[in-house]
Design a protein around this motif. Sequence first.
Motif, short mmCIF file in Angstrom:
data_model
loop_
_atom_site.label_atom_id
_atom_site.label_comp_id
_atom_site.label_asym_id
_atom_site.label_seq_id
_atom_site.Cartn_x
_atom_site.Cartn_y
_atom_site.Cartn_z
N ALA A 73 -2.05 0.15 -5.30
CA ALA A 73 -2.27 0.63 -3.93
C ALA A 73 -3.65 0.15 -3.48
O ALA A 73 -3.82 -0.38 -2.38
CB ALA A 73 -2.19 2.15 -3.87
N GLY A 74 -4.65 0.32 -4.36
CA GLY A 74 -6.01 -0.12 -4.05
C GLY A 74 -6.10 -1.62 -3.88
O GLY A 74 -6.70 -2.13 -2.93
N LEU B 12 -2.07 6.30 1.43
CA LEU B 12 -3.25 5.93 0.64
C LEU B 12 -4.30 7.03 0.69
O LEU B 12 -4.87 7.41 -0.34
CB LEU B 12 -3.83 4.61 1.16
CG LEU B 12 -5.03 4.08 0.37
CD1 LEU B 12 -4.63 3.68 -1.04
CD2 LEU B 12 -5.67 2.89 1.09
N PHE C 152 -4.47 -2.65 -0.57
CA PHE C 152 -5.34 -2.30 0.56
C PHE C 152 -6.55 -3.23 0.62
O PHE C 152 -6.89 -3.77 1.68
CB PHE C 152 -5.80 -0.84 0.42
CG PHE C 152 -6.81 -0.43 1.45
CD1 PHE C 152 -6.42 -0.11 2.74
CD2 PHE C 152 -8.16 -0.37 1.14
CE1 PHE C 152 -7.36 0.27 3.71
CE2 PHE C 152 -9.11 -0.01 2.10
CZ PHE C 152 -8.71 0.31 3.38
N ALA D 121 1.13 3.78 -3.23
CA ALA D 121 0.50 5.10 -3.07
C ALA D 121 1.53 6.20 -3.30
O ALA D 121 1.26 7.19 -3.99
CB ALA D 121 -0.13 5.21 -1.68
N VAL E 251 0.84 -1.20 0.00
CA VAL E 251 0.00 0.00 0.00
C VAL E 251 0.88 1.25 0.00
O VAL E 251 0.67 2.18 -0.79
CB VAL E 251 -0.91 0.02 1.25
CG1 VAL E 251 -1.76 1.28 1.27
CG2 VAL E 251 -1.79 -1.23 1.29
N HIS F 21 -10.98 5.40 3.35
CA HIS F 21 -9.55 5.38 3.64
C HIS F 21 -9.22 6.32 4.80
O HIS F 21 -8.34 6.03 5.62
CB HIS F 21 -8.76 5.73 2.39
CG HIS F 21 -8.89 4.70 1.31
ND1 HIS F 21 -8.65 4.95 -0.02
CD2 HIS F 21 -9.27 3.40 1.37
CE1 HIS F 21 -8.85 3.86 -0.73
NE2 HIS F 21 -9.23 2.91 0.09
N THR G 243 -6.00 9.09 -2.35
CA THR G 243 -7.39 8.90 -2.81
C THR G 243 -8.38 9.89 -2.21
O THR G 243 -9.42 10.13 -2.81
CB THR G 243 -7.91 7.49 -2.45
OG1 THR G 243 -8.09 7.40 -1.03
CG2 THR G 243 -6.95 6.41 -2.93
#
Lengths: 434, 434
Positions: free
Chosen positions: B155-156, B210, B159, B140, B136, B219, B214
Amino acid sequence: MSKKPGEGKLTVTAERLQSHIDRLDPYLKRKLLPFWLDHAVDREHGGYLCYFDRDGKPTAKTAKTLICQLRNIFTFSSVHRAGLGDGRALEAARQGVEFVIRRLWDAEHGGWYWIADRQGNPIDDSKIMYGQSFGVYCMAEYALASGDPAGMEYAGKSFDTIMRCAADTSAGGFWEMFQRDWSLKPGGAYGGDRKTLDVHMHLLEAFTALFELTRRPAHRRKLNEIMRLLVGRMCHPEFGTGMAQFDADLRPLPAILFRSVWGSDRDTETGARPLNNTNYGHNIEMCWLLKHALDILGEDPAPWLPAIRRMNDQALEFGVDWECGGIYVEGPNDGPAAQTLKEFWQQAEVLVGFLDAAIIFGEQKFWDAFENVMEFVWTHMINHEVGEWYALLERDGTVKWDYLGHEWKCGYHTVRAVIQVLRRLRALQGRLSA
Amino acid sequence: MSKKPGEGKLTVTAERLQSHIDRLDPYLKRKLLPFWLDHAVDREHGGYLCYFDRDGKPTAKTAKTLICQLRNIFTFSSVHRAGLGDGRALEAARQGVEFVIRRLWDAEHGGWYWIADRQGNPIDDSKIMYGQSFGVYCMAEYALASGDPAGMEYAGKSFDTIMRCAADTSAGGFWEMFQRDWSLKPGGAYGGDRKTLDVHMHLLEAFTALFELTRRPAHRRKLNEIMRLLVGRMCHPEFGTGMAQFDADLRPLPAILFRSVWGSDRDTETGARPLNNTNYGHNIEMCWLLKHALDILGEDPAPWLPAIRRMNDQALEFGVDWECGGIYVEGPNDGPAAQTLKEFWQQAEVLVGFLDAAIIFGEQKFWDAFENVMEFVWTHMINHEVGEWYALLERDGTVKWDYLGHEWKCGYHTVRAVIQVLRRLRALQGRLSA
């Protein structure tokens, strides 16, 4: 009707079991299922109609709530899995799946919208965990019934979204009330800072179906975790019964009514319920869902049996109406019921749960409780002309709320209960003849 | 070197700040960064080389550990974000991202493999949360540095996989040690039933990056949750300092060494550490990561300052070596350090954290602690000929472990610390001149 439960070992005869089967099986096949198969599907717009009056006629209300849409998918899928419905049930489920994926799934933020109009345009785009859990449950059941990859896909997407957005990684459990973008709603009456037994119990059935479908280690673990959470943290440390509401850190709170639109609710008061209060139907539903989860997991039920026994004993002592029949709504843990109406879903769930307890513990009193509630349901709850059950009765069986379908009442509780009861009656028969 | 920290308000002069900047800025640009830019990238197979001896020469070991690969991606991305590296840092990050996605990402079960050979063939396909958290973090940071959609995507994915497979929805926090299919490893020395401050602290930096990327509500919430978990449940109720290990229900346990392959570890004893034991470097790293998270969240730091102060005060009292300089490894909460070696990463982290404390609390003693450790690092820790820092020193600064890179030692701690220190020195300068 027996005024008191029997004592000692279970002594039910094969004939007695058969008489129940002979009554319920035709009722299921000729009355209850046909009603929903003939009326639930919205043949104009897809998905399902929610609102039916006491005669089984659609009312003027046409909103499509997430719960009702998803529960219908579950119900028809489970009917097909039970070998019933002649393919019509599966088709009824399939078109519903197509409708909810197209209209109620939020492809941008993930998760399911809460209420749509009849065409499927979202009216309330909140993300409510109660509904999200049924996304997992119904899609997994549909995938198990059909093998359709869309079921597996959306069961997974629903689960992943819940985990990604709603799991509370600090205190455990799940947040419940969200805006569309998964920001939490305000606290208090909007529920953004509360956790409930209700939602976490529905996650139990959802995660059970998901694990049954995928057999993945992570899904097994989530199922184990929700079981531990329910019994270890949401049941009363002294009485062992379910507590309704909690703060973020899972400390029990007096239960309040949330302001989100649930449609029909028996209780419209805004005051908080007392802390020493438990819902017999919820507890017994939790018990049989726990046992079912253990069966699917293939795990030893022994560590869980004391919890199951305590909830059954408490419901037998205070929840069963040994005079008029049926199960009351709720009351204190250590005294007579405070709310003595008879709600349809609680009758349905305790039928399964008491029968389960009779099988697990081999004691007559649980069978007597089952027969008590069964008799009450047969005599008062079922609208035999139409097939489905009334919503709410007075203590003595007088119909109080007479409609057969609304925002969250469909075949989910009733059809599931009859299928599950028949399965257990036959299992008991098999055991007697063995 | 001051034998005791000063008292009262911060009195550092602009000249003093400038002298530190004049030393660190050229060191970063001409020594430390060039070392990693010139040596880290594996130009033959992609990804990064991990093992460097005291002269900065690659050793015969060529395994590629997940941590080292992902930490290099973070480091080069952060260098580019800091306006350094002339594009070479971003390209070094980009090729690493390409390598890890192609070779270390498990497309079937989700998550990152633990160790590969130089070509990228997995040698150990375990899923270890310590490494997953860097998935992550680095992706990110890479997305923030580059805008490359692959960064956002992974990253998504990293996570989501953590949430889906590793969050403990019963007791809170995260499980840490898994097989490839996300079934838990056995308990005890395999760690399957333990939770650690270490992993949850790395999730803090990961979730911060993260959310910075985003800005999603879910998050933000996960970041808030990990902050609450760390300070509210993983810090000592009496001393306020970090505790190392916990059981599944987050009850503190004497810390043991896990059997998974971490490569180099200062402590090779198998006996458990005492419960009254805390790691100064970890605590101060947690403090500045908390403050950084609050900055990214845009939330009021006030509720967190007491926790930050207590950890800084404890480290100043028992962790700083006011005689020889630098920060010790660990010791009891209420007495002198038990382990007086000087590890590279703890020096790096407290440089940032003490400077943070000086800025937050405006007190001279934190500045003195910063200068104490800075002087020790400059004099003993840094291999000035090559640029990178030695791994481990004796209390007096004698080099004990002289290599510059191994399974988890790369530019992550050292480059990050120097960049963060320079940023804070300039912020302090700005405040003095304002």
